[in-house]
Design a protein around this motif. Structure first.
Motif, PDB file in Angstrom:
ATOM      1  N   ARG A   1       0.880  -1.287  -0.252  1.00  0.00           N
ATOM      2  CA  ARG A   1      -0.051  -0.060  -0.136  1.00  0.00           C
ATOM      3  C   ARG A   1       0.892   1.304  -0.122  1.00  0.00           C
ATOM      4  O   ARG A   1       1.878   1.159  -0.650  1.00  0.00           O
ATOM      5  N   THR A   2       0.630   2.209   0.719  1.00  0.00           N
ATOM      6  CA  THR A   2       1.017   3.573   0.686  1.00  0.00           C
ATOM      7  C   THR A   2       0.901   4.269   1.956  1.00  0.00           C
ATOM      8  O   THR A   2       0.002   4.104   2.638  1.00  0.00           O
TER       9      THR A   2
ATOM     10  N   GLY B   1      -9.179   6.366   6.269  1.00  0.00           N
ATOM     11  CA  GLY B   1     -10.675   6.530   6.982  1.00  0.00           C
ATOM     12  C   GLY B   1     -11.541   7.022   5.701  1.00  0.00           C
ATOM     13  O   GLY B   1     -13.015   7.138   6.029  1.00  0.00           O
ATOM     14  N   SER B   2     -11.248   6.960   4.570  1.00  0.00           N
ATOM     15  CA  SER B   2     -12.132   7.292   3.209  1.00  0.00           C
ATOM     16  C   SER B   2     -13.217   6.503   3.241  1.00  0.00           C
ATOM     17  O   SER B   2     -13.349   5.206   3.488  1.00  0.00           O
TER      18      SER B   2
ATOM     19  N   TRP C   1     -14.828   4.312   0.342  1.00  0.00           N
ATOM     20  CA  TRP C   1     -14.316   3.778  -0.866  1.00  0.00           C
ATOM     21  C   TRP C   1     -15.018   4.108  -2.164  1.00  0.00           C
ATOM     22  O   TRP C   1     -14.406   4.430  -3.119  1.00  0.00           O
ATOM     23  N   GLU C   2     -16.242   4.081  -1.990  1.00  0.00           N
ATOM     24  CA  GLU C   2     -17.011   4.297  -3.220  1.00  0.00           C
ATOM     25  C   GLU C   2     -17.286   5.594  -3.533  1.00  0.00           C
ATOM     26  O   GLU C   2     -17.203   6.117  -4.571  1.00  0.00           O
ATOM     27  N   LYS C   3     -17.150   6.404  -2.402  1.00  0.00           N
ATOM     28  CA  LYS C   3     -17.436   7.916  -2.727  1.00  0.00           C
ATOM     29  C   LYS C   3     -16.032   8.403  -3.295  1.00  0.00           C
ATOM     30  O   LYS C   3     -16.144   9.208  -4.335  1.00  0.00           O
ATOM     31  N   ALA C   4     -14.840   7.900  -2.887  1.00  0.00           N
ATOM     32  CA  ALA C   4     -13.573   8.248  -3.441  1.00  0.00           C
ATOM     33  C   ALA C   4     -13.543   7.735  -5.023  1.00  0.00           C
ATOM     34  O   ALA C   4     -13.066   8.721  -5.781  1.00  0.00           O
ATOM     35  N   ARG C   5     -14.032   6.754  -5.283  1.00  0.00           N
ATOM     36  CA  ARG C   5     -14.047   6.249  -6.729  1.00  0.00           C
ATOM     37  C   ARG C   5     -14.851   7.134  -7.567  1.00  0.00           C
ATOM     38  O   ARG C   5     -14.485   7.373  -8.682  1.00  0.00           O
TER      39      ARG C   5
ATOM     40  N   ARG D   1      -4.021   0.338  -3.669  1.00  0.00           N
ATOM     41  CA  ARG D   1      -3.050   0.615  -2.608  1.00  0.00           C
ATOM     42  C   ARG D   1      -3.280   1.962  -1.766  1.00  0.00           C
ATOM     43  O   ARG D   1      -2.510   1.775  -0.761  1.00  0.00           O
ATOM     44  N   ALA D   2      -4.185   2.707  -2.159  1.00  0.00           N
ATOM     45  CA  ALA D   2      -4.185   3.995  -1.355  1.00  0.00           C
ATOM     46  C   ALA D   2      -5.344   3.747  -0.362  1.00  0.00           C
ATOM     47  O   ALA D   2      -5.243   4.199   0.831  1.00  0.00           O
ATOM     48  N   LEU D   3      -6.696   3.418  -1.015  1.00  0.00           N
ATOM     49  CA  LEU D   3      -7.878   3.427  -0.188  1.00  0.00           C
ATOM     50  C   LEU D   3      -7.644   1.894   0.653  1.00  0.00           C
ATOM     51  O   LEU D   3      -8.202   1.971   1.693  1.00  0.00           O
TER      52      LEU D   3
END
Length: 496
Positions: free
Chosen positions: A315-316, A404-405, A407-411, A431-433
């Motif tokens: 990941r990161t 803590g994001s 995932w689907e909103k960020a996508r 890798r980030a989420l």
């Protein structure tokens, strides 16, 4: 799982360390709580009680076992496998958000009311966010007490306590020893902590659930390392860290039963945050038995799982950093992407000192890139526009790529940016989420592996075929990548 009494009893009686972090065993006669894999003689079933978290056991009046150190167990894999409110909250608590911003800050990050967050955490974990953060502070305090020469007052504030009194009371309550007694007990049988550690260097062990395959994990990080920000040196992956109160450097070395971690920090208050980010980077809280068990059911993947069990997803430590690097790496080789990123770091990164190696900069933050002249980048015009749009979304558009994001909103937000296609979105998700089911079906390495294994090669057909690997498709990708001859698959020391 803690509500399944018989299953928990079997795990404790067999001293099954695979369940460490899944639940905690409280012994009613001794008033201590342990991890399932505790080496001590198991108590009688009628004397056992089970809790979903160390914080819940502490709130019920139990102290941590001095032998198995249950508070130092790997984190529950549930929080990295899920994207609901409780899982997101636990990732943020581990990242130190409650210590820095309080429960209102945690609720704001999650987009829920404080009351809703409290209610859901108590319902599932038996403790609210303050108790969960307190348990983490206690573990950080013990780590500093036992492995550093810091004065106790410095330990207290570095661990996140607001006062010396709260620090002393918590340590006594959780460990049934004073801070001084903890340090004295830990010092028996080992050399004194070097005085140099007082200046900001700490060595510790990061536990994980076995097995762990270090080849793809450290090989990937070393092969894609950005010059000045990351390096592979003397068998360890090293990098700079941007932290809430300052910055630091970390060295991570794979060992048979742990990852050796050496941290140098400019502010000790960042310790728990730095440890959390390192564990996240290496995916150390994963459940490899569950992942490998499902992927092994596919006869095409089974030989690769058997050959290298315990593959993790590299990941990161910084979501926005990784997204920028994804844009720089679109449609170019790994070497070209490293070169572009290195130039960006030299021009816009914050210089740091690294007496022990070749690290020179922090990767530039999105805010440092807001004044970037796109024409200065040796990239096609369309990719320059993509980078500019990403930086704007990160600084002004509310794009959250942190641990803590949602995932689907960020996508959805990434998909709305120009130049962010399925590959870029899914690689960031993986890798980030930290989405364990992210699946970049259009990735060249994945498609070459699919052709080699006789899997469908068109993205749509491959996605349908990969449904059998859910919810672990991101781990399946690691095995698919391993079918090719690429440096990301092996430790640098193993390369010829």
């Amino acid at each position: 799982m803690h509500e399944d009494f018989e299953r928990c009893v079997r795990a404790v009686q067999s001293k099954d360390s695979r369940f460490d972090g899944w639940f905690f065993t409280a012994v009613l006669t001794t008033r201590i709580y342990c991890r399932p894999g505790c080496p001590a003689v198991p108590p009688k079933p009628q004397n056992m009680s089970f809790y979903p978290s160390a914080a819940a056991a502490q709130q019920a009046g139990f102290r941590a076992c001095k032998r198995c150190r249950p508070d130092a167990a790997p984190g529950s894999p549930r929080w990295n496998e899920r994207a609901d409110l409780v899982a997101r909250a636990m990732r943020l608590i581990a990242d130190g958000v409650v210590d820095r911003d309080g429960v209102p800050g945690l609720a704001a990050r999650l987009g829920y009311s404080t009351r809703q967050v409290e209610r859901q955490l108590r319902a599932e974990l038996g403790a609210g966010p303050l108790a969960l953060a307190r348990a983490q502070r206690a573990q950080t305090a013990r780590l500093l007490i036992e492995t550093s020469a810091l004065p106790m007052a410095d330990v207290a504030f570095a661990a996140g306590f607001s006062s010396i009194r709260a620090f002393n009371d918590t340590v006594r309550e959780v460990f049934a020893l004073t801070p001084s007694e903890l340090r004295t007990r830990a010092a028996r049988g080992r050399h004194p902590v070097p005085a140099a550690d007082v200046s900001g260097s700490l060595t510790l062990r990061l536990p994980f659930r076995a097995p762990l395959c270090p080849g793809n994990l450290f090989g990937h990080l070393a092969s894609t390392a950005v010059p000045g920000v990351e390096e592979w040196r003397e068998g360890a992956y090293r990098r700079t860290l941007r932290l809430p109160h300052g910055h630091g450097t970390v060295s991570l070395r794979p060992e048979p039963d742990h990852v050796a971690c050496r941290l140098s920090l400019t502010d000790w208050r960042d310790l728990s945050h730095a440890i959390s980010r390192c564990r996240w980077l290496l995916d150390l809280d994963a459940d490899p038995v569950a992942v490998d068990g499902l992927l092994r059911q596919d006869p095409l993947l089974a030989p690769y799982v058997d050959a290298n069990p315990g593959r993790r997803v590299p990941r990161t430590v910084d979501g926005p950093e990784f997204a920028v690097r994804v844009v720089l790496g679109q449609q170019v080789s790994t070497a070209a992407a490293r070169t572009l990123a290195g130039r960006l770091v030299t021009a816009h990164g914050e210089p740091v000192a690294d007496p022990g190696g070749g690290l020179t900069h922090l990767f530039p933050s999105p805010w440092a890139l807001t004044g970037l002249d796109p024409e200065s980048l040796a990239m096609p015009r369309t990719r320059r526009a993509t980078l500019t749009a990403l930086v704007a979304a990160l600084t002004e558009g509310g794009l959250d790529l942190d641990v803590g994001s949602d995932w689907e909103k960020a996508r959805r937000q990434l998909e709305a940016l120009p130049g962010f296609g399925p590959w870029s979105v899914e690689v960031v998700a993986m890798r980030a989420l930290g989405d364990p089911d992210a699946f970049p079906a259009t990735d060249l390495g994945v498609r070459l592996a699919a052709e080699k294994l006789g899997l469908p090669t068109t993205p749509a057909a491959l996605v349908r075929r990969a449904a059998a690997w859910r919810p672990w498709r991101a781990y399946a990708v690691q095995h698919l990548w391993a079918t090719g001859d690429h440096p990301v698959n092996v430790l640098p020391a193993d390369r010829v």
